[in-house]
Scaffold this motif. Structure first.
Motif, mmCIF file in Angstrom:
data_model
loop_
_atom_site.group_PDB
_atom_site.id
_atom_site.type_symbol
_atom_site.label_atom_id
_atom_site.label_comp_id
_atom_site.label_asym_id
_atom_site.label_seq_id
_atom_site.Cartn_x
_atom_site.Cartn_y
_atom_site.Cartn_z
ATOM 1 N N ARG A 188 -3.227 -16.127 -13.684
ATOM 2 C CA ARG A 188 -4.204 -15.126 -14.118
ATOM 3 C C ARG A 188 -3.900 -14.726 -15.561
ATOM 4 O O ARG A 188 -2.760 -14.529 -15.935
ATOM 5 N N TYR A 189 -4.959 -14.624 -16.332
ATOM 6 C CA TYR A 189 -4.895 -14.205 -17.733
ATOM 7 C C TYR A 189 -5.813 -13.002 -17.879
ATOM 8 O O TYR A 189 -6.856 -12.935 -17.225
ATOM 9 N N ALA A 190 -5.444 -12.053 -18.734
ATOM 10 C CA ALA A 190 -6.276 -10.860 -18.900
ATOM 11 C C ALA A 190 -6.174 -10.333 -20.329
ATOM 12 O O ALA A 190 -5.150 -10.495 -20.996
ATOM 13 N N GLY A 191 -7.270 -9.693 -20.763
ATOM 14 C CA GLY A 191 -7.293 -9.027 -22.055
ATOM 15 C C GLY A 191 -8.703 -8.756 -22.510
ATOM 16 O O GLY A 191 -9.627 -9.498 -22.186
ATOM 17 N N HIS A 192 -8.894 -7.645 -23.218
ATOM 18 C CA HIS A 192 -10.171 -7.300 -23.847
ATOM 19 C C HIS A 192 -11.332 -7.270 -22.849
ATOM 20 O O HIS A 192 -12.440 -7.717 -23.151
ATOM 21 N N GLY A 193 -11.068 -6.766 -21.637
ATOM 22 C CA GLY A 193 -12.118 -6.633 -20.634
ATOM 23 C C GLY A 193 -12.392 -7.883 -19.825
ATOM 24 O O GLY A 193 -13.298 -7.911 -19.002
ATOM 25 N N VAL A 194 -11.598 -8.931 -20.039
ATOM 26 C CA VAL A 194 -11.798 -10.198 -19.343
ATOM 27 C C VAL A 194 -10.576 -10.496 -18.477
ATOM 28 O O VAL A 194 -9.439 -10.356 -18.927
ATOM 29 N N VAL A 195 -10.820 -10.890 -17.228
ATOM 30 C CA VAL A 195 -9.771 -11.346 -16.320
ATOM 31 C C VAL A 195 -10.189 -12.732 -15.859
ATOM 32 O O VAL A 195 -11.299 -12.917 -15.343
ATOM 33 N N ALA A 196 -9.294 -13.717 -16.056
ATOM 34 C CA ALA A 196 -9.649 -15.095 -15.739
ATOM 35 C C ALA A 196 -8.501 -15.809 -15.043
ATOM 36 O O ALA A 196 -7.340 -15.626 -15.408
ATOM 37 N N ASP A 197 -8.839 -16.603 -14.039
ATOM 38 C CA ASP A 197 -7.897 -17.547 -13.448
ATOM 39 C C ASP A 197 -8.178 -18.881 -14.133
ATOM 40 O O ASP A 197 -9.308 -19.385 -14.064
ATOM 41 N N ILE A 198 -7.166 -19.418 -14.810
ATOM 42 C CA ILE A 198 -7.360 -20.632 -15.604
ATOM 43 C C ILE A 198 -6.383 -21.698 -15.147
ATOM 44 O O ILE A 198 -5.186 -21.433 -14.991
ATOM 45 N N ASP A 199 -6.891 -22.911 -14.950
ATOM 46 C CA ASP A 199 -6.038 -24.068 -14.711
ATOM 47 C C ASP A 199 -5.519 -24.496 -16.081
ATOM 48 O O ASP A 199 -6.270 -25.054 -16.880
ATOM 49 N N PRO A 200 -4.266 -24.201 -16.404
ATOM 50 C CA PRO A 200 -3.786 -24.496 -17.748
ATOM 51 C C PRO A 200 -3.719 -25.984 -18.059
ATOM 52 O O PRO A 200 -3.799 -26.372 -19.224
ATOM 53 N N ALA A 201 -3.599 -26.824 -17.046
ATOM 54 C CA ALA A 201 -3.516 -28.262 -17.280
ATOM 55 C C ALA A 201 -4.842 -28.840 -17.762
ATOM 56 O O ALA A 201 -4.875 -29.720 -18.620
ATOM 57 N N THR A 202 -5.950 -28.323 -17.219
ATOM 58 C CA THR A 202 -7.270 -28.845 -17.594
ATOM 59 C C THR A 202 -8.066 -27.868 -18.450
ATOM 60 O O THR A 202 -9.143 -28.209 -18.923
ATOM 61 N N GLN A 203 -7.538 -26.652 -18.614
ATOM 62 C CA GLN A 203 -8.193 -25.580 -19.369
ATOM 63 C C GLN A 203 -9.527 -25.182 -18.743
ATOM 64 O O GLN A 203 -10.445 -24.733 -19.419
ATOM 65 N N THR A 204 -9.619 -25.330 -17.427
ATOM 66 C CA THR A 204 -10.824 -24.966 -16.694
ATOM 67 C C THR A 204 -10.726 -23.521 -16.212
ATOM 68 O O THR A 204 -9.718 -23.129 -15.631
ATOM 69 N N VAL A 205 -11.773 -22.748 -16.453
ATOM 70 C CA VAL A 205 -11.841 -21.375 -15.953
ATOM 71 C C VAL A 205 -12.295 -21.458 -14.494
ATOM 72 O O VAL A 205 -13.418 -21.860 -14.205
ATOM 73 N N GLU A 206 -11.393 -21.087 -13.582
ATOM 74 C CA GLU A 206 -11.673 -21.199 -12.155
ATOM 75 C C GLU A 206 -12.290 -19.931 -11.576
ATOM 76 O O GLU A 206 -13.005 -19.996 -10.582
ATOM 77 N N ALA A 207 -11.998 -18.783 -12.174
ATOM 78 C CA ALA A 207 -12.568 -17.502 -11.736
ATOM 79 C C ALA A 207 -12.600 -16.587 -12.957
ATOM 80 O O ALA A 207 -11.730 -16.678 -13.819
ATOM 81 N N LEU A 208 -13.614 -15.722 -13.019
ATOM 82 C CA LEU A 208 -13.772 -14.895 -14.210
ATOM 83 C C LEU A 208 -14.498 -13.596 -13.901
ATOM 84 O O LEU A 208 -15.507 -13.606 -13.186
ATOM 85 N N LEU A 209 -13.980 -12.507 -14.448
ATOM 86 C CA LEU A 209 -14.673 -11.226 -14.455
ATOM 87 C C LEU A 209 -14.726 -10.744 -15.897
ATOM 88 O O LEU A 209 -13.731 -10.814 -16.620
ATOM 89 N N VAL A 210 -15.882 -10.268 -16.307
ATOM 90 C CA VAL A 210 -16.064 -9.694 -17.633
ATOM 91 C C VAL A 210 -16.484 -8.239 -17.427
ATOM 92 O O VAL A 210 -17.523 -7.983 -16.808
ATOM 93 N N ASP A 211 -15.668 -7.336 -17.882
ATOM 94 C CA ASP A 211 -15.904 -5.904 -17.658
ATOM 95 C C ASP A 211 -16.120 -5.610 -16.176
ATOM 96 O O ASP A 211 -16.977 -4.812 -15.795
ATOM 97 N N GLY A 212 -15.363 -6.307 -15.326
ATOM 98 C CA GLY A 212 -15.404 -6.072 -13.887
ATOM 99 C C GLY A 212 -16.520 -6.765 -13.141
ATOM 100 O O GLY A 212 -16.657 -6.588 -11.935
ATOM 101 N N ALA A 213 -17.337 -7.562 -13.826
ATOM 102 C CA ALA A 213 -18.484 -8.218 -13.177
ATOM 103 C C ALA A 213 -18.436 -9.727 -13.409
ATOM 104 O O ALA A 213 -17.859 -10.206 -14.381
ATOM 105 N N GLU A 214 -19.067 -10.454 -12.497
ATOM 106 C CA GLU A 214 -19.198 -11.895 -12.673
ATOM 107 C C GLU A 214 -20.205 -12.181 -13.780
ATOM 108 O O GLU A 214 -21.023 -11.328 -14.129
ATOM 109 N N LEU A 215 -20.153 -13.396 -14.304
ATOM 110 C CA LEU A 215 -21.091 -13.782 -15.358
ATOM 111 C C LEU A 215 -22.514 -13.851 -14.833
ATOM 112 O O LEU A 215 -22.744 -14.230 -13.679
#
Length: 94
Positions: free
Chosen positions: A53-80
């Motif tokens: 899990r990575y977080a900052g500036h209102g964004v929380v993301a689960d990222i596969d670091p090997a492929t740089q794929t965003v697997e899950a994401l919240l922006v200001d607490g909401a889905e895209l």
């Protein structure tokens, strides 16, 4: 996250929120097309997806670091909203 995990993958990503129709662009061009950008830092936790899990500036993301794929994401607490996608680019920026 153990020490081996923390050194093996990027500690920060820049998340770019772009319209889905934006494809095939280099990272610099994606940045100009982004409607929002945020630098996120690894938290040491794993998300529900099992990826770091990575977080900052209102964004929380689960990222596969090997492929740089965003697997899950919240922006200001909401889905895209429909029609938007997220791209993760390793960065040293804060």
């Amino acid at each position: 996250m153990n020490a081996a995990d923390s050194g093996a993958h990027p500690q920060r990503f820049e998340i770019l929120i772009v319209p889905e129709h934006v494809t095939g662009l280099a990272n610099a061009d994606l940045a100009t097309a982004a409607i929002r950008a945020a630098v996120v830092t690894v938290t040491g936790e794993r998300g529900a997806s099992g990826y770091p899990r990575y977080a900052g500036h209102g964004v929380v993301a689960d990222i596969d670091p090997a492929t740089q794929t965003v697997e899950a994401l919240l922006v200001d607490g909401a889905e895209l909203d429909y029609g938007l996608s997220a791209r993760a680019i390793p960065t040293t920026r804060h």
